[in-house]
Structures are given as structure tokens and as C-alpha cells.
Design a protein around this motif. Structure first.
Motif, PDB file in Angstrom:
ATOM      1  N   VAL A  29     -13.481  -1.483   3.916  1.00 52.25           N
ATOM      2  CA  VAL A  29     -14.701  -1.402   3.106  1.00 52.25           C
ATOM      3  C   VAL A  29     -15.054  -2.826   2.705  1.00 52.25           C
ATOM      4  CG1 VAL A  29     -15.785  -0.527   1.006  1.00 52.25           C
ATOM      5  CG2 VAL A  29     -14.172   0.909   2.270  1.00 52.25           C
ATOM      6  N   ASN A  30     -16.219  -3.263   3.113  1.00 49.67           N
ATOM      7  CA  ASN A  30     -16.662  -4.648   2.874  1.00 49.67           C
ATOM      8  C   ASN A  30     -15.625  -5.639   3.389  1.00 49.67           C
ATOM      9  OD1 ASN A  30     -18.944  -3.554   1.576  1.00 49.67           O
ATOM     10  ND2 ASN A  30     -17.838  -3.457  -0.371  1.00 49.67           N
ATOM     11  N   ASP A  31     -15.092  -5.311   4.595  1.00 46.96           N
ATOM     12  CA  ASP A  31     -14.120  -6.141   5.317  1.00 46.96           C
ATOM     13  C   ASP A  31     -12.754  -6.247   4.640  1.00 46.96           C
ATOM     14  OD1 ASP A  31     -15.535  -6.714   7.671  1.00 46.96           O
ATOM     15  OD2 ASP A  31     -16.691  -8.277   6.658  1.00 46.96           O
ATOM     16  N   GLU A  32     -12.477  -5.362   3.691  1.00 50.17           N
ATOM     17  CA  GLU A  32     -11.147  -5.288   3.065  1.00 50.17           C
ATOM     18  C   GLU A  32     -10.453  -4.010   3.545  1.00 50.17           C
ATOM     19  OE1 GLU A  32      -9.644  -7.239   0.553  1.00 50.17           O
ATOM     20  OE2 GLU A  32     -11.237  -8.754   0.598  1.00 50.17           O
ATOM     21  N   ILE A  33      -9.231  -4.120   4.036  1.00 48.59           N
ATOM     22  CA  ILE A  33      -8.506  -2.934   4.488  1.00 48.59           C
ATOM     23  C   ILE A  33      -8.209  -2.028   3.285  1.00 48.59           C
ATOM     24  CG2 ILE A  33      -6.318  -2.096   5.460  1.00 48.59           C
ATOM     25  CD1 ILE A  33      -6.252  -4.619   7.184  1.00 48.59           C
ATOM     26  N   ILE A  34      -8.517  -0.750   3.451  1.00 45.67           N
ATOM     27  CA  ILE A  34      -8.317   0.227   2.386  1.00 45.67           C
ATOM     28  C   ILE A  34      -7.086   1.075   2.719  1.00 45.67           C
ATOM     29  CG2 ILE A  34      -9.308   2.207   1.171  1.00 45.67           C
ATOM     30  CD1 ILE A  34     -10.704  -0.505   0.640  1.00 45.67           C
ATOM     31  N   THR A  35      -6.165   1.189   1.747  1.00 43.62           N
ATOM     32  CA  THR A  35      -4.958   1.999   1.968  1.00 43.62           C
ATOM     33  C   THR A  35      -4.842   3.136   0.950  1.00 43.62           C
ATOM     34  OG1 THR A  35      -3.676   0.456   0.613  1.00 43.62           O
ATOM     35  CG2 THR A  35      -3.664   0.097   3.007  1.00 43.62           C
ATOM     36  N   GLU A  36      -5.691   3.103  -0.094  1.00 41.16           N
ATOM     37  CA  GLU A  36      -5.634   4.148  -1.123  1.00 41.16           C
ATOM     38  C   GLU A  36      -6.492   5.347  -0.701  1.00 41.16           C
ATOM     39  OE1 GLU A  36      -6.579   2.868  -5.054  1.00 41.16           O
ATOM     40  OE2 GLU A  36      -5.600   0.916  -4.766  1.00 41.16           O
ATOM     41  N   LEU A  37      -5.873   6.499  -0.638  1.00 39.87           N
ATOM     42  CA  LEU A  37      -6.595   7.705  -0.222  1.00 39.87           C
ATOM     43  C   LEU A  37      -7.630   8.135  -1.270  1.00 39.87           C
ATOM     44  CD1 LEU A  37      -3.669   9.841   1.250  1.00 39.87           C
ATOM     45  CD2 LEU A  37      -5.292   8.378   2.475  1.00 39.87           C
TER      46      LEU A  37
END
Length: 237
Positions: A29-37
Motif C-alpha cells: 500500500v503506497n509502496d510499503e509492504i503490508i503484513t497486518e491482516l
């Protein structure tokens, strides 16, 4: 909106599969890897990517019939800041646009959609959809004027195609006729110009049908969604 729900609405994967994508570090999201569901997406402002490809919500196609009042333009805005038909459908989530146009002074049936392919098809000259109008005009057309109207009139730099005209009612006290007019073309203010050409200027004009699509009991200034049968008919033209 929860990230897995957003991915599902974009048609990429189910919510459960979307969670697997997130846990595999494949979602940004906005080039940041997301790991939180539980991550919440701002669907209007955030740029979401899966495997570095931008994803967007699948747009729901909508088809609307509006009973346009007089005094509304069919473009988004104009130099005179007059009200637009889009103001009358502002509660619809999807961004819809008119199929064709009705002039400022004319009321009646106007179709709106976000289906670009259908809009292109129905506004292309080779797909001649018959449009039915009810017009109140000054005077009463005679037989010669009616025949001229039906067979084609020279309007500015073009000759109109064959049309239909029927006198529905004549008020001899007011010297006003109610006409049913059917044309296939859609040039700017064409019905008004045709009536003027046979010396019976339009006093009021309303479009009541496009092909088999009829305005029916839709109230002025209101809209309704087209039925599946009506949508199928338009796509078959």
C-alpha cells in the motif's frame, strides 16, 4: 476498508486467498509492504499493489433512466453554471454519464451509464435508435407540411432522414397542436429545428422513448434503474 476485503472487491482473490497474499509479502500500500491482516485501506486515496501491479475495485456497471426536467444541461458543467442532470443522480455511488443529450429546454427520457462500450455503440451514427417525442407546437400542420417533415427537411447544412409525425390533439381555441414525433438521428436541437422549418415552432418538448425503452411512470426529476430485459435489449441493438 479491511485490506483482504479490498483485494477481494478488486477481483484478485477471495478474502481467504487475499490473506495468504498478505502473509506472503506480496501486497503493498503506497509502496510499503503490508503484513497486518487488519490493515485498513483508504480506497479513495491509497494505491494498492499485488505483485507490484496496481489493483482497483471492479466497477459495477449501472444503467439508469432519468426523467429530465426542463432547465438542466446534459453536460457536466457549462460557462453559465446551470444545473446539470448529474446533480439529480448525485446519490449514486458510481460515476455515470448521459448517453447522448437532451437540450436545456427539453424534458423527458435520458439514459445514463458508466458502460463506455454501450455509450459508444448507442451514440454511433450506424446504430439508429428511434427516439419518440411529444411536442406542443404553435398551429396545426397541414398535409403538405407533414409530408415534408416525414420525407426530410433541409436544416442548415444537412437534410434530415425520414421521420414520423402524427397529430395527437389540436386545441383550436389556443391554436396549439400536440404531436408525436419519431426520429432516428440526434443532431443538436433537431426536433425543434424541424418543427420550425414547417412553420410550427415548438412550445414544449418531451422525449418519452428510445427504441423499446419507455419513460413509463418515472416522475419528473426522478430516476430508475433499467431492468435486465431493458439492458439486454440495448446491448442487442
Amino acid at each position: 476498508m479491511r485490506i483482504n476485503k479490498y483485494i477481494a472487491l478488486c477481483g484478485v482473490a477471495s478474502r481467504r486467498k487475499a490473506e495468504e497474499l498478505i502473509l506472503s509479502n506480496r501486497v503493498k500500500v503506497n509502496d510499503e509492504i503490508i503484513t497486518e491482516l487488519s490493515y485498513q485501506v483508504d480506497e479513495k486515496n491509497d494505491i494498492v499493489k499485488v505483485d507490484d501491479k496496481i489493483i482497483k475495485e471492479e466497477e459495477k456497471l449501472v444503467y439508469i433512466l432519468l426523467n429530465k426536467p426542463e432547465g438542466y444541461i446534459t453536460t457536466v458543467k457549462d460557462q453559465f453554471d446551470r444545473p446539470s442532470v448529474l446533480d439529480l443522480v448525485s446519490d449514486i455511488k458510481e460515476r455515470v454519464y448521459p448517453i447522448g443529450r437532451l437540450d436545456y429546454e427539453t424534458s423527458g427520457l435520458l439514459l445514463l451509464t458508466n458502460d463506455g462500450d454501450l455509450t459508444y455503440k448507442l451514440t454511433h451514427p450506424k446504430h439508429e435508435v428511434e427516439k419518440t417525442y411529444v411536442a406542443r407546437v404553435k398551429g396545426k400542420p397541414n398535409r403538405r407540411e407533414i409530408e415534408n417533415f416525414k420525407n426530410g427537411l433541409k436544416i442548415e447544412d444537412y437534410i434530415t432522414s425520414k421521420a414520423k409525425l402524427k397529430i395527437v390533439k389540436y386545441d383550436d381555441k389556443k391554436d396549439v397542436s400536440t404531436l408525436e414525433i419519431k426520429i432516428h438521428e440526434g443532431k443538436n436541437r433537431q426536433v425543434r429545428k424541424m418543427c420550425k422549418a414547417i412553420n410550427h415552432p415548438v412550445l414544449r418538448l418531451k422525449r418519452v422513448a428510445m427504441g423499446k425503452i419507455k419513460i413509463q411512470d418515472c416522475q419528473i426529476g426522478k430516476y430508475r434503474y433499467l431492468t435486465e430485459e431493458e439492458i439486454k435489449y440495448l446491448k442487442s441493438i
